[in-house]
Design an enzyme around this catalytic site. Structure first.
Site, short mmCIF file in Angstrom:
data_model
loop_
_atom_site.label_atom_id
_atom_site.label_comp_id
_atom_site.label_asym_id
_atom_site.label_seq_id
_atom_site.Cartn_x
_atom_site.Cartn_y
_atom_site.Cartn_z
N SER A 25 7.25 -0.15 -3.94
CA SER A 25 6.81 0.68 -5.05
C SER A 25 5.97 -0.11 -6.04
O SER A 25 5.66 -1.28 -5.82
CB SER A 25 7.99 1.31 -5.80
OG SER A 25 8.73 0.28 -6.42
N THR A 57 1.66 4.03 -2.84
CA THR A 57 3.09 3.81 -3.01
C THR A 57 3.60 4.82 -4.02
O THR A 57 2.88 5.74 -4.40
CB THR A 57 3.39 2.36 -3.42
OG1 THR A 57 4.80 2.11 -3.33
CG2 THR A 57 2.88 2.02 -4.80
N TYR A 58 4.84 4.64 -4.46
CA TYR A 58 5.42 5.53 -5.46
C TYR A 58 5.76 4.72 -6.71
O TYR A 58 5.85 3.50 -6.67
CB TYR A 58 6.65 6.25 -4.92
CG TYR A 58 7.78 5.32 -4.56
CD1 TYR A 58 8.79 5.03 -5.47
CD2 TYR A 58 7.84 4.73 -3.31
CE1 TYR A 58 9.82 4.17 -5.16
CE2 TYR A 58 8.87 3.86 -2.98
CZ TYR A 58 9.85 3.59 -3.90
OH TYR A 58 10.88 2.73 -3.58
N GLY A 73 7.80 -5.01 -2.92
CA GLY A 73 7.86 -4.90 -1.47
C GLY A 73 6.55 -5.29 -0.81
O GLY A 73 5.87 -6.22 -1.24
N ALA A 74 6.18 -4.57 0.24
CA ALA A 74 4.97 -4.90 1.01
C ALA A 74 3.71 -4.88 0.15
O ALA A 74 2.77 -5.64 0.39
CB ALA A 74 4.82 -3.93 2.18
N ALA A 75 3.69 -4.03 -0.88
CA ALA A 75 2.53 -3.96 -1.77
C ALA A 75 2.27 -5.30 -2.46
O ALA A 75 1.13 -5.60 -2.83
CB ALA A 75 2.74 -2.86 -2.81
#
Length: 115
Positions: A25, A57-58, A73-75
């Site tokens: 996120s 993402t959110y 995370g991945a972001a």
């Protein structure tokens, strides 16, 4: 017909942190969320001006007036602390609404304070 239109934008925010170990996120200062009409859980697109990366993402609400813009995370692999980003939310609108709609655009300084 319905169109996907820009609903709001936080323009040229500075990434304050990137946390690869979080589940995913973007955390955004509550004040910036309110000014830009973005709510927790809303899908956003992040455009990284430094490297050209684009991701979706959110949103997670961050502490009000903290200036936080944290990719999780991945972001966090696509944005680093200090990068300049544009955060965009979109909405599905009928033609007449889309023609007349004015998006909420929030400009910020280098500390993510609204201008």
């Amino acid at each position: 017909m319905q169109r996907i239109m820009i609903k709001s934008k936080i323009h040229r925010a500075t990434v304050t942190d990137a946390n690869i170990n979080y589940e995913g996120s973007i955390t955004i200062d509550k004040q910036l969320m309110e000014l830009s009409n973005i709510i927790p859980g809303e899908k956003v697109q992040i455009v990284n001006i430094n490297n050209g990366a684009r991701l979706e993402t959110y949103v997670i609400e961050g502490k009000e007036n903290s200036g936080i813009i944290c990719l999780n995370g991945a972001a966090a692999r696509l944005c680093q602390k200090g990068d300049i980003v544009i955060i965009i939310s979109y909405a599905l609108m009928e033609d007449m609404e889309a023609i007349n709609y004015k998006p909420k655009i929030v400009f910020v300084d280098e500390k993510n304070c609204p201008l």
